[in-house]
Design a protein around this motif. Structure first.
Motif, PDB file in Angstrom:
ATOM      1  N   UNK A 201      66.095  29.343  47.001  1.00 27.54           N
ATOM      2  CA  UNK A 201      65.581  30.088  45.844  1.00 27.54           C
ATOM      3  C   UNK A 201      64.729  29.218  44.923  1.00 27.54           C
ATOM      4  N   UNK A 202      64.685  27.904  45.159  1.00 26.08           N
ATOM      5  CA  UNK A 202      63.950  26.996  44.273  1.00 26.08           C
ATOM      6  C   UNK A 202      62.444  27.250  44.244  1.00 26.08           C
ATOM      7  N   UNK A 203      61.764  27.345  45.403  1.00 22.26           N
ATOM      8  CA  UNK A 203      60.297  27.494  45.346  1.00 22.26           C
ATOM      9  C   UNK A 203      59.851  28.721  44.556  1.00 22.26           C
ATOM     10  N   UNK A 204      60.487  29.884  44.808  1.00 17.99           N
ATOM     11  CA  UNK A 204      60.070  31.094  44.102  1.00 17.99           C
ATOM     12  C   UNK A 204      60.381  31.005  42.613  1.00 17.99           C
ATOM     13  N   UNK A 205      61.519  30.402  42.259  1.00 19.70           N
ATOM     14  CA  UNK A 205      61.875  30.276  40.842  1.00 19.70           C
ATOM     15  C   UNK A 205      60.912  29.346  40.113  1.00 19.70           C
ATOM     16  N   UNK A 206      60.547  28.233  40.763  1.00 14.93           N
ATOM     17  CA  UNK A 206      59.597  27.305  40.142  1.00 14.93           C
ATOM     18  C   UNK A 206      58.208  27.936  40.011  1.00 14.93           C
ATOM     19  N   UNK A 207      57.788  28.662  41.042  1.00 15.65           N
ATOM     20  CA  UNK A 207      56.461  29.285  40.980  1.00 15.65           C
ATOM     21  C   UNK A 207      56.418  30.399  39.938  1.00 15.65           C
ATOM     22  N   UNK A 208      57.560  31.078  39.733  1.00 16.27           N
ATOM     23  CA  UNK A 208      57.621  32.113  38.696  1.00 16.27           C
ATOM     24  C   UNK A 208      57.427  31.499  37.313  1.00 16.27           C
ATOM     25  N   UNK A 209      57.972  30.303  37.105  1.00 16.94           N
ATOM     26  CA  UNK A 209      57.769  29.620  35.820  1.00 16.94           C
ATOM     27  C   UNK A 209      56.298  29.265  35.640  1.00 16.94           C
ATOM     28  N   UNK A 210      55.640  28.866  36.737  1.00 15.07           N
ATOM     29  CA  UNK A 210      54.224  28.520  36.648  1.00 15.07           C
ATOM     30  C   UNK A 210      53.370  29.752  36.337  1.00 15.07           C
ATOM     31  N   UNK A 211      53.650  30.856  36.999  1.00 16.91           N
ATOM     32  CA  UNK A 211      52.848  32.065  36.790  1.00 16.91           C
ATOM     33  C   UNK A 211      53.086  32.676  35.410  1.00 16.91           C
TER      34      UNK A 211
END
Length: 437
Positions: A201-211
């Motif tokens: 779940x890390x990649x999607x959670x980190x990318x959500x913070x970026x977006x």
């Protein structure tokens, strides 16, 4: 560490274990994307997109299942039933004399307790699967989604039974995969699967913070989160490795013409003796009133109070109760998992003593005193680490299940350290060079 992994792949039997573990991980991740029969996959994906970053009560369980819970797949329950069953059996061992006697019988007793854990896991999977299906049918799984009540089109009894049986069977398969890793792979199988579920779940959670970020296209928030994560990993590694070593001296004994004993050792008391269990206990306990309020039909005062104070992660009452529960469960779990009187009796039986402390009851009192002293910083550390998602929620507008939150980072670092130690120990057994090269 990279050199150690390279050496591990050069060792034939160790390479076979690593590849087997990776193969089981691939099977597990494939299973987390296979939907169960009777679910409208299109409507599920629509609701996931709507509820992204606002998963509510089911966010923590969804993280442990690797995102499979909200997608309602065959591995939707993941390993949570097994974790819950293991914790319950561990607590009951202190209460029920029969289980305590089994624990002292060695490998045979441990095998029996493991069998009880499997039975309890299946029972909990049936219970949790029924609850998940009922939640999905009512539309409460995705609050705010217009097609939430259309996720399960066929709401007949037969279809419900098929869905519950499928998820229960999926939990059994996950339990079997974990035991396969333990027997034929590297590390503890259940811990490895938990590690993979959270890391997925890390990649999607980190990318959500970026977006969702606003500074420099979100890259400043993204970089800040990565930096905070690295600092937290270093802090967690430092505290998880910290221990208070209580010295123990064994007196010499003459048996015939030979002298035995006379050695010095120590009792390693970890600062965080309870691990991540207090955080899981506190989270589960705080979810109960919110879950009851969510399914309650009336508009009473207690429901309003719970919805206002115990469902928002950044509310002061929620933060205070969460922190206090973690501290309480840290002391509670240490009290039931470490018995100073039993340790003192075993030391006395084999002629061991702590320098400056009399054997027997004074030793037990001293161990209890030392354990209480080091549990205080350990429990406060757990509470502060667990509050990181709340700080992120306020500072970055991130979801409550922040990628570098307390539960996830503790499990990932703990499992990672243990797995690396096992690989290193097996490498030393196979590539011992000795003093002469």
């Amino acid at each position: 560490m990279l050199t150690a992994f390279a050496r591990a792949f050069k060792t034939p039997d160790l390479r076979k274990k690593l590849l087997f573990t990776l193969a089981i991980i691939v099977v597990y991740r494939v299973g987390t994307h296979v939907p169960i029969p009777g679910v409208d996959y299109k409507n599920v994906q629509t609701c996931i997109d709507v509820a992204k970053g606002n998963q509510g009560l089911f966010g923590l369980v969804n993280m442990f299942s690797g995102g499979a819970l909200l997608q309602i797949t065959i591995f939707a329950l993941g390993i949570m039933p097994y974790i819950t069953a293991s914790i319950i059996l561990q607590l009951l061992t202190v209460v029920i004399p029969r289980l305590e006697a089994l624990k002292k019988e060695g490998s045979a007793g441990t095998a029996k307790i493991t069998q009880y854990t499997r039975y309890l896991t299946v029972a909990l999977a049936i219970l949790q699967g029924t609850g998940l299906v009922a939640t999905a049918r009512s539309g409460a799984l995705f609050s705010g989604c217009q097609v939430a009540n259309q996720i399960v089109p066929d709401q007949s009894i037969f279809q419900t039974i098929v869905m519950v049986v499928t998820m229960t069977a999926g939990t059994g398969v996950v339990m079997w995969l974990g035991e396969l890793i333990t027997d034929r792979g590297i590390g503890n199988g259940m811990s490895i699967l938990m590690f993979i579920s959270i890391a997925a779940t890390f990649p999607s959670a980190l990318w959500a913070i970026k977006t969702q970020g606003t500074l420099a296209g979100g890259w400043i928030e993204f970089g800040t989160v990565i930096l905070v994560g690295l600092v937290m990993v270093g802090l967690v590694v430092f505290v998880e490795q910290a221990q208070r070593r209580v010295p123990v001296q064994y007196a010499k004994r003459m048996i015939g013409r030979r002298s035995y004993g006379g050695t010095s050792t120590y009792i390693p008391l970890k600062v965080n003796q309870a691990g991540v269990i207090p955080v899981i206990f506190a989270s589960s306990l705080l979810y109960i009133p919110a879950l009851v309020a969510q399914f309650s039909k009336d508009t009473s005062g207690w429901k309003t109070w719970v919805e206002q104070n115990l469902t928002k992660g950044n509310h002061p009452i929620y933060i205070s109760m969460y922190f206090l529960l973690i501290v309480f469960f840290a002391f509670f779990y240490v009290a039931i998992s470490f018995n100073p009187e039993e340790v003192a009796d075993n030391m006395k039986k084999y002629g061991g003593f702590i320098p400056g402390i009399r054997a027997g009851r004074p030793t037990a009192e001293y161990l209890s005193y030392v354990l209480n002293r080091i549990t205080w910083p350990g429990s406060l550390y757990l509470g502060l680490i667990a509050l990181v998602p709340t700080v992120a929620l306020v500072g970055f507008g991130a979801s409550q299940n922040f990628p570098f939150g307390g539960t996830s980072i503790l499990i990932i670092v703990g499992v990672g350290l243990e797995t690396v130690k096992q690989i290193e120990s097996q490498l030393q057994q196979r590539n011992y060079e000795g003093f002469l090269r």
